[in-house]
Design a protein around this motif. Sequence first.
Motif, mmCIF file in Angstrom:
data_model
loop_
_atom_site.group_PDB
_atom_site.id
_atom_site.type_symbol
_atom_site.label_atom_id
_atom_site.label_comp_id
_atom_site.label_asym_id
_atom_site.label_seq_id
_atom_site.Cartn_x
_atom_site.Cartn_y
_atom_site.Cartn_z
ATOM 1 N N MET A 168 0.829 -1.198 0.000
ATOM 2 C CA MET A 168 0.000 0.000 0.000
ATOM 3 C C MET A 168 0.870 1.256 0.000
ATOM 4 O O MET A 168 0.614 2.166 -0.764
ATOM 5 C CB MET A 168 -0.912 -0.040 1.238
ATOM 6 C CG MET A 168 -1.793 1.137 1.371
ATOM 7 S SD MET A 168 -3.039 1.119 0.089
ATOM 8 C CE MET A 168 -3.895 2.585 0.460
ATOM 9 N N LEU A 169 1.863 1.279 0.865
ATOM 10 C CA LEU A 169 2.757 2.434 0.923
ATOM 11 C C LEU A 169 3.541 2.581 -0.380
ATOM 12 O O LEU A 169 3.729 3.695 -0.876
ATOM 13 C CB LEU A 169 3.715 2.300 2.108
ATOM 14 C CG LEU A 169 4.750 3.410 2.263
ATOM 15 C CD1 LEU A 169 4.058 4.732 2.561
ATOM 16 C CD2 LEU A 169 5.738 3.073 3.345
ATOM 17 N N ALA A 170 3.967 1.453 -0.944
ATOM 18 C CA ALA A 170 4.722 1.495 -2.200
ATOM 19 C C ALA A 170 3.860 2.026 -3.338
ATOM 20 O O ALA A 170 4.349 2.737 -4.219
ATOM 21 C CB ALA A 170 5.255 0.112 -2.538
ATOM 22 N N THR A 171 2.570 1.704 -3.327
ATOM 23 C CA THR A 171 1.663 2.191 -4.369
ATOM 24 C C THR A 171 1.486 3.705 -4.269
ATOM 25 O O THR A 171 1.502 4.410 -5.287
ATOM 26 C CB THR A 171 0.292 1.490 -4.249
ATOM 27 O OG1 THR A 171 0.496 0.076 -4.263
ATOM 28 C CG2 THR A 171 -0.604 1.875 -5.396
ATOM 29 N N VAL A 172 1.333 4.206 -3.067
ATOM 30 C CA VAL A 172 1.198 5.658 -2.867
ATOM 31 C C VAL A 172 2.483 6.361 -3.291
ATOM 32 O O VAL A 172 2.446 7.393 -3.972
ATOM 33 C CB VAL A 172 0.841 5.965 -1.395
ATOM 34 C CG1 VAL A 172 0.868 7.459 -1.135
ATOM 35 C CG2 VAL A 172 -0.517 5.387 -1.047
ATOM 36 N N LEU A 173 3.628 5.804 -2.901
ATOM 37 C CA LEU A 173 4.908 6.386 -3.318
ATOM 38 C C LEU A 173 5.077 6.352 -4.830
ATOM 39 O O LEU A 173 5.615 7.289 -5.428
ATOM 40 C CB LEU A 173 6.065 5.654 -2.640
ATOM 41 C CG LEU A 173 6.303 5.960 -1.172
ATOM 42 C CD1 LEU A 173 7.388 5.051 -0.613
ATOM 43 C CD2 LEU A 173 6.672 7.410 -0.976
ATOM 44 N N LEU A 174 4.605 5.275 -5.460
ATOM 45 C CA LEU A 174 4.699 5.168 -6.912
ATOM 46 C C LEU A 174 3.890 6.256 -7.609
ATOM 47 O O LEU A 174 4.362 6.860 -8.586
ATOM 48 C CB LEU A 174 4.237 3.784 -7.369
ATOM 49 C CG LEU A 174 4.315 3.494 -8.853
ATOM 50 C CD1 LEU A 174 5.754 3.582 -9.350
ATOM 51 C CD2 LEU A 174 3.733 2.137 -9.168
ATOM 52 N N VAL A 175 2.712 6.542 -7.096
ATOM 53 C CA VAL A 175 1.887 7.611 -7.676
ATOM 54 C C VAL A 175 2.567 8.965 -7.500
ATOM 55 O O VAL A 175 2.626 9.780 -8.430
ATOM 56 C CB VAL A 175 0.474 7.609 -7.041
ATOM 57 C CG1 VAL A 175 -0.311 8.837 -7.452
ATOM 58 C CG2 VAL A 175 -0.268 6.349 -7.424
ATOM 59 N N LEU A 207 10.266 1.135 -7.603
ATOM 60 C CA LEU A 207 8.931 1.050 -7.021
ATOM 61 C C LEU A 207 7.979 0.237 -7.896
ATOM 62 O O LEU A 207 7.131 -0.505 -7.384
ATOM 63 C CB LEU A 207 8.361 2.447 -6.780
ATOM 64 C CG LEU A 207 8.932 3.201 -5.599
ATOM 65 C CD1 LEU A 207 8.436 4.634 -5.583
ATOM 66 C CD2 LEU A 207 8.574 2.504 -4.291
ATOM 67 N N THR A 208 8.115 0.360 -9.204
ATOM 68 C CA THR A 208 7.266 -0.410 -10.111
ATOM 69 C C THR A 208 7.521 -1.904 -9.955
ATOM 70 O O THR A 208 6.585 -2.703 -9.891
ATOM 71 C CB THR A 208 7.514 0.018 -11.568
ATOM 72 O OG1 THR A 208 7.278 1.423 -11.685
ATOM 73 C CG2 THR A 208 6.609 -0.723 -12.520
ATOM 74 N N VAL A 209 8.788 -2.288 -9.896
ATOM 75 C CA VAL A 209 9.120 -3.697 -9.704
ATOM 76 C C VAL A 209 8.638 -4.178 -8.340
ATOM 77 O O VAL A 209 8.107 -5.286 -8.203
ATOM 78 C CB VAL A 209 10.640 -3.914 -9.882
ATOM 79 C CG1 VAL A 209 11.047 -5.309 -9.470
ATOM 80 C CG2 VAL A 209 11.043 -3.635 -11.320
ATOM 81 N N THR A 210 8.776 -3.339 -7.332
ATOM 82 C CA THR A 210 8.327 -3.702 -5.982
ATOM 83 C C THR A 210 6.824 -3.913 -5.931
ATOM 84 O O THR A 210 6.342 -4.910 -5.366
ATOM 85 C CB THR A 210 8.738 -2.612 -4.972
ATOM 86 O OG1 THR A 210 10.154 -2.428 -5.037
ATOM 87 C CG2 THR A 210 8.337 -2.981 -3.560
ATOM 88 N N VAL A 211 6.080 -2.989 -6.506
ATOM 89 C CA VAL A 211 4.620 -3.116 -6.506
ATOM 90 C C VAL A 211 4.184 -4.331 -7.309
ATOM 91 O O VAL A 211 3.294 -5.076 -6.910
ATOM 92 C CB VAL A 211 3.963 -1.813 -7.047
ATOM 93 C CG1 VAL A 211 2.494 -2.024 -7.330
ATOM 94 C CG2 VAL A 211 4.154 -0.684 -6.051
ATOM 95 N N ALA A 212 4.811 -4.571 -8.443
ATOM 96 C CA ALA A 212 4.457 -5.732 -9.268
ATOM 97 C C ALA A 212 4.797 -7.047 -8.559
ATOM 98 O O ALA A 212 4.064 -8.031 -8.700
ATOM 99 C CB ALA A 212 5.191 -5.663 -10.594
ATOM 100 N N TYR A 213 5.863 -7.071 -7.799
ATOM 101 C CA TYR A 213 6.269 -8.292 -7.100
ATOM 102 C C TYR A 213 5.302 -8.643 -5.966
ATOM 103 O O TYR A 213 4.987 -9.816 -5.745
ATOM 104 C CB TYR A 213 7.688 -8.128 -6.556
ATOM 105 C CG TYR A 213 8.198 -9.349 -5.852
ATOM 106 C CD1 TYR A 213 8.592 -10.476 -6.560
ATOM 107 C CD2 TYR A 213 8.299 -9.385 -4.461
ATOM 108 C CE1 TYR A 213 9.064 -11.616 -5.910
ATOM 109 C CE2 TYR A 213 8.754 -10.501 -3.803
ATOM 110 C CZ TYR A 213 9.139 -11.610 -4.529
ATOM 111 O OH TYR A 213 9.596 -12.726 -3.884
ATOM 112 N N PHE A 214 4.838 -7.640 -5.252
ATOM 113 C CA PHE A 214 4.003 -7.892 -4.083
ATOM 114 C C PHE A 214 2.513 -7.936 -4.390
ATOM 115 O O PHE A 214 1.711 -8.181 -3.492
ATOM 116 C CB PHE A 214 4.271 -6.856 -2.987
ATOM 117 C CG PHE A 214 5.596 -7.065 -2.321
ATOM 118 C CD1 PHE A 214 5.835 -8.192 -1.565
ATOM 119 C CD2 PHE A 214 6.614 -6.135 -2.471
ATOM 120 C CE1 PHE A 214 7.052 -8.398 -0.952
ATOM 121 C CE2 PHE A 214 7.837 -6.328 -1.870
ATOM 122 C CZ PHE A 214 8.057 -7.457 -1.098
ATOM 123 N N LEU A 215 2.118 -7.731 -5.632
ATOM 124 C CA LEU A 215 0.690 -7.841 -5.970
ATOM 125 C C LEU A 215 0.329 -9.213 -6.444
ATOM 126 O O LEU A 215 0.978 -10.017 -6.889
ATOM 127 C CB LEU A 215 0.314 -6.816 -7.041
ATOM 128 C CG LEU A 215 0.097 -5.409 -6.542
ATOM 129 C CD1 LEU A 215 -0.313 -4.510 -7.692
ATOM 130 C CD2 LEU A 215 -0.950 -5.337 -5.453
#
Length: 74
Positions: A1-8, A66-74
Amino acid sequence: MLATVLLVIVSISLIAVVLLQSGRSAGLSGAISGGAEQLVGKQKARGIDAVLIKATVVLSVLFFVLTVTVAYFL
């Protein structure tokens, strides 16, 4: 969740920084006289342009991570 907000936030910041940069040949005078200058002598970016270039590099790397992080954890 935090990574998604940071990505935006990073995405919007990256778009803003890229739009704030001046083009390689800004305006009509750059298109006429600046073309040879780009090929022969590259001038080092000074002032705000240098800051924007560095910010673009940092934000791009952060965006990728951040994109790789969000994609990995989704």
